[in-house]
Motif scaffolding. Structure first.
Motif, PDB file in Angstrom:
ATOM      1  N   GLY A  97       0.833  -1.154  -0.078  1.00 39.56           N
ATOM      2  CA  GLY A  97      -0.043   0.091   0.179  1.00 39.56           C
ATOM      3  C   GLY A  97       0.860   1.274  -0.066  1.00 39.56           C
ATOM      4  N   LEU A  98       2.042   1.203  -0.470  1.00 36.72           N
ATOM      5  CA  LEU A  98       2.953   2.155  -0.630  1.00 36.72           C
ATOM      6  C   LEU A  98       2.990   2.771  -1.799  1.00 36.72           C
ATOM      7  CD1 LEU A  98       5.485   0.819   2.469  1.00 36.72           C
ATOM      8  CD2 LEU A  98       3.818   2.854   2.569  1.00 36.72           C
ATOM      9  N   PRO A  99       4.192   3.614  -2.158  1.00 37.82           N
ATOM     10  CA  PRO A  99       4.386   4.075  -3.522  1.00 37.82           C
ATOM     11  C   PRO A  99       4.650   3.014  -4.701  1.00 37.82           C
ATOM     12  CG  PRO A  99       4.961   5.693  -2.154  1.00 37.82           C
ATOM     13  CD  PRO A  99       4.726   4.685  -1.238  1.00 37.82           C
ATOM     14  N   PRO A 100       4.359   2.976  -5.668  1.00 41.55           N
ATOM     15  CA  PRO A 100       4.776   1.944  -6.615  1.00 41.55           C
ATOM     16  C   PRO A 100       6.260   1.815  -6.904  1.00 41.55           C
ATOM     17  CG  PRO A 100       3.650   3.617  -7.814  1.00 41.55           C
ATOM     18  CD  PRO A 100       3.566   4.048  -6.421  1.00 41.55           C
ATOM     19  N   SER A 101       7.079   2.412  -6.541  1.00 38.55           N
ATOM     20  CA  SER A 101       8.453   2.734  -6.884  1.00 38.55           C
ATOM     21  C   SER A 101       9.066   3.099  -5.533  1.00 38.55           C
ATOM     22  CB  SER A 101       8.741   3.278  -8.094  1.00 38.55           C
ATOM     23  OG  SER A 101       8.472   4.664  -7.985  1.00 38.55           O
ATOM     24  N   VAL A 102      10.293   2.525  -5.185  1.00 38.58           N
ATOM     25  CA  VAL A 102      10.995   3.010  -4.146  1.00 38.58           C
ATOM     26  C   VAL A 102      12.196   4.092  -4.626  1.00 38.58           C
ATOM     27  CG1 VAL A 102      12.504   2.247  -2.371  1.00 38.58           C
ATOM     28  CG2 VAL A 102      10.774   0.946  -3.025  1.00 38.58           C
ATOM     29  N   PRO A 103      12.345   5.099  -4.119  1.00 44.68           N
ATOM     30  CA  PRO A 103      13.217   6.080  -4.766  1.00 44.68           C
ATOM     31  C   PRO A 103      14.618   5.894  -4.199  1.00 44.68           C
ATOM     32  CG  PRO A 103      11.951   7.240  -2.957  1.00 44.68           C
ATOM     33  CD  PRO A 103      11.289   5.663  -3.256  1.00 44.68           C
ATOM     34  N   ALA A 104      15.626   6.351  -5.074  1.00 50.39           N
ATOM     35  CA  ALA A 104      16.933   6.410  -4.615  1.00 50.39           C
ATOM     36  C   ALA A 104      17.471   7.390  -3.799  1.00 50.39           C
ATOM     37  CB  ALA A 104      17.987   6.572  -6.041  1.00 50.39           C
ATOM     38  N   TYR A 105      18.032   7.120  -2.639  1.00 56.04           N
ATOM     39  CA  TYR A 105      18.340   8.200  -1.504  1.00 56.04           C
ATOM     40  C   TYR A 105      19.007   9.343  -2.041  1.00 56.04           C
ATOM     41  CZ  TYR A 105      20.117  10.222   2.550  1.00 56.04           C
ATOM     42  OH  TYR A 105      20.345  11.089   3.975  1.00 56.04           O
ATOM     43  N   LEU A 106      20.078   9.196  -2.942  1.00 52.85           N
ATOM     44  CA  LEU A 106      20.913  10.079  -3.577  1.00 52.85           C
ATOM     45  C   LEU A 106      20.209  11.029  -4.706  1.00 52.85           C
ATOM     46  CD1 LEU A 106      24.243   8.445  -3.579  1.00 52.85           C
ATOM     47  CD2 LEU A 106      23.245   9.696  -2.006  1.00 52.85           C
ATOM     48  N   ASP A 107      18.842  10.760  -5.106  1.00 57.71           N
ATOM     49  CA  ASP A 107      18.388  11.466  -5.980  1.00 57.71           C
ATOM     50  C   ASP A 107      17.726  12.564  -5.436  1.00 57.71           C
ATOM     51  OD1 ASP A 107      16.633  12.610  -7.953  1.00 57.71           O
ATOM     52  OD2 ASP A 107      16.049  10.959  -8.652  1.00 57.71           O
ATOM     53  N   PRO A 108      18.337  14.115  -5.733  1.00 55.33           N
ATOM     54  CA  PRO A 108      17.840  15.192  -5.133  1.00 55.33           C
ATOM     55  C   PRO A 108      16.458  15.638  -5.526  1.00 55.33           C
ATOM     56  CG  PRO A 108      19.264  15.711  -7.112  1.00 55.33           C
ATOM     57  CD  PRO A 108      19.373  14.128  -6.752  1.00 55.33           C
ATOM     58  N   GLY A 109      16.002  14.890  -6.397  1.00 59.19           N
ATOM     59  CA  GLY A 109      14.538  15.293  -6.644  1.00 59.19           C
ATOM     60  C   GLY A 109      13.628  14.874  -5.657  1.00 59.19           C
ATOM     61  N   GLY A 118       9.429   5.358   1.910  1.00 58.31           N
ATOM     62  CA  GLY A 118      10.520   4.197   1.104  1.00 58.31           C
ATOM     63  C   GLY A 118      11.673   5.037   0.583  1.00 58.31           C
ATOM     64  N   VAL A 119      12.989   4.184   0.517  1.00 56.27           N
ATOM     65  CA  VAL A 119      13.970   4.697   0.183  1.00 56.27           C
ATOM     66  C   VAL A 119      14.882   3.705  -0.156  1.00 56.27           C
ATOM     67  CG1 VAL A 119      14.951   4.988   2.612  1.00 56.27           C
ATOM     68  CG2 VAL A 119      15.721   6.257   0.695  1.00 56.27           C
ATOM     69  N   SER A 120      15.758   3.530  -1.037  1.00 49.90           N
ATOM     70  CA  SER A 120      16.926   2.491  -1.397  1.00 49.90           C
ATOM     71  C   SER A 120      18.216   3.327  -1.306  1.00 49.90           C
ATOM     72  CB  SER A 120      16.641   1.983  -2.663  1.00 49.90           C
ATOM     73  OG  SER A 120      17.938   0.997  -2.949  1.00 49.90           O
ATOM     74  N   PHE A 121      18.949   2.750  -0.446  1.00 48.04           N
ATOM     75  CA  PHE A 121      20.478   3.238  -0.520  1.00 48.04           C
ATOM     76  C   PHE A 121      21.145   2.342  -1.307  1.00 48.04           C
ATOM     77  CE2 PHE A 121      18.509   3.818   3.411  1.00 48.04           C
ATOM     78  CZ  PHE A 121      18.530   5.269   3.700  1.00 48.04           C
ATOM     79  N   ALA A 122      20.742   1.460  -1.957  1.00 50.00           N
ATOM     80  CA  ALA A 122      21.556   0.360  -2.924  1.00 50.00           C
ATOM     81  C   ALA A 122      22.188   0.805  -3.910  1.00 50.00           C
ATOM     82  CB  ALA A 122      20.619  -0.767  -3.393  1.00 50.00           C
TER      83      ALA A 122
END
Length: 363
Positions: A97-109, A118-122
């Motif tokens: 039930g969360l957003p359909p994509s997990v964003p990149a942590y380093l993305d300044p957008g 949700g966040v990915s550090f990968a």
């Protein structure tokens, strides 16, 4: 979710599965959405299997923010995901039930409010062993853990300690890492084989995996999933480079994956005993990917030996861009998009498998 498992057993074999499995997957993902609220966020650490674009913002050649990558992502955008579309973690996020994509942590957008769900550090090309990320100049796991600490502080500043701590405690932490330690490091370079036998290196990696779980626990994580290794001896590049049986799966590589997975299961058992209040699960992916490779038509695939990108034999990352005109017209027919990474359709099947097995306890 029990109904999802029953539906899987009812799906007939061979060609009808091509049409029915996506419907079953959709049903299961929808069922997961009904459980929204049990997980506050999806927090991801790992390698290219779960990197949504962190490598776009560091000086490395291990990138995929260009065509043909992302051509089936929303808007046809090459986000930095090493696939034609979404990743397993994106489908899992949607199912909770969360957003359909997990964003990149380093993305300044992305703002911290957006990253709170949700966040990915990968980082594509990284590993458990600190030597592995140095090969392609990518983000080590220890740096990903530092980013997690920074993220938590940003949450507390933006939302207050109480709200931030609740998000941290109720989030699902997903690890997907370890393959590069073998294919880019131990099996490709001389240093680690000179120091460790294969069995010793596996034990070393599992020890690092266990330590990483303990680290996120100390940072407040209580719902933790660690993904086992897939049969990486069957990725197209491994088939191409298999000197003993060109074009076939490298079974020696697959035995290393199985050895790692067995020891990781034992580590997860220890962690559940030691970490009070935590629920740590081992996510098994070896069997589902092996089944796809062994019986591709059952899953609607026409090609499991080559990637969709270029010739499908060796291309990955920048090589896919160079051979873009050769890329296949329909990635859904391919289990792999490039010579290393699965297609979006494979990732969806794996996500559905995880939602019905390891992740079921969190739904």
């Amino acid at each position: 979710m029990r109904r999802c498992r029953e539906l899987h057993t009812m799906v007939p074999s061979q060609s009808l599965r091509y049409w029915l499995l996506p419907l079953v997957a959709h049903f299961c993902l929808s069922a997961g959405r009904a459980a929204a609220g049990k997980v506050s966020a999806i927090i991801v650490l790992g390698d290219s299997t779960v990197d949504p674009g962190n490598n776009d913002f560091i000086p490395t050649i291990a990138k995929s923010n260009f065509p043909p990558y992302g051509r089936d992502f929303d808007g046809g955008v090459a986000t930095g995901r090493f696939s034609n579309g979404r990743l397993v973690t994106d489908f899992v996020s949607e199912a909770f039930g969360l957003p359909p994509s997990v964003p990149a942590y380093l993305d300044p957008g992305y703002t911290i409010d957006q990253l709170a769900m949700g966040v990915s550090f990968a980082s594509g090309g990284t590993g458990l062993d600190d030597l592995t990320p140095r090969i392609a100049s990518v983000i080590p796991l220890r740096q990903q853990l530092e980013y997690l600490k920074e993220y938590q502080e940003r949450l507390r500043v933006a939302m207050g300690s109480a709200a931030a701590d609740e998000i941290i405690a109720e989030a699902l932490y997903i690890f997907s890492i370890g393959t590069n330690d073998f294919i880019l490091n131990y099996l490709a370079l001389p240093l680690r084989p000179a120091q460790y036998t294969a069995a010793e290196y596996v034990a070393y990696l599992v020890g690092l995996a266990e330590a990483a779980v303990r680290d996120v626990y100390d940072l407040g994580a209580r719902k933790i999933e660690f993904t086992g290794l897939a049969p990486f001896g069957c990725i197209p590049s491994a088939r191409t480079l298999n000197r003993d049986a060109p074009g076939e799966c490298d079974e020696e590589h697959n035995r290393l994956a199985l050895m790692f997975n067995e020891q990781l299961r034992e580590a997860v058992r220890r962690l559940n005993v030691d970490l009070a209040g935590a629920q740590v699960v081992y996510a098994e992916t070896y069997s589902v990917l092996s089944a796809i490779v062994a019986n591709p038509s059952d899953y609607g695939f026409e090609n499991v030996a080559q990637g969709c990108c270029g010739t499908g034999l060796i291309e990955s990352s920048v090589l896919c861009a160079l051979d873009e005109p050769l890329t296949c017209p329909d990635a859904d027919k391919y289990a792999f998009f490039d010579s290393v990474h699965p297609s979006e359709r494979t990732y969806r099947i794996v996500a559905d498998h995880l939602l019905n097995t390891a992740l079921r306890v969190f739904l």
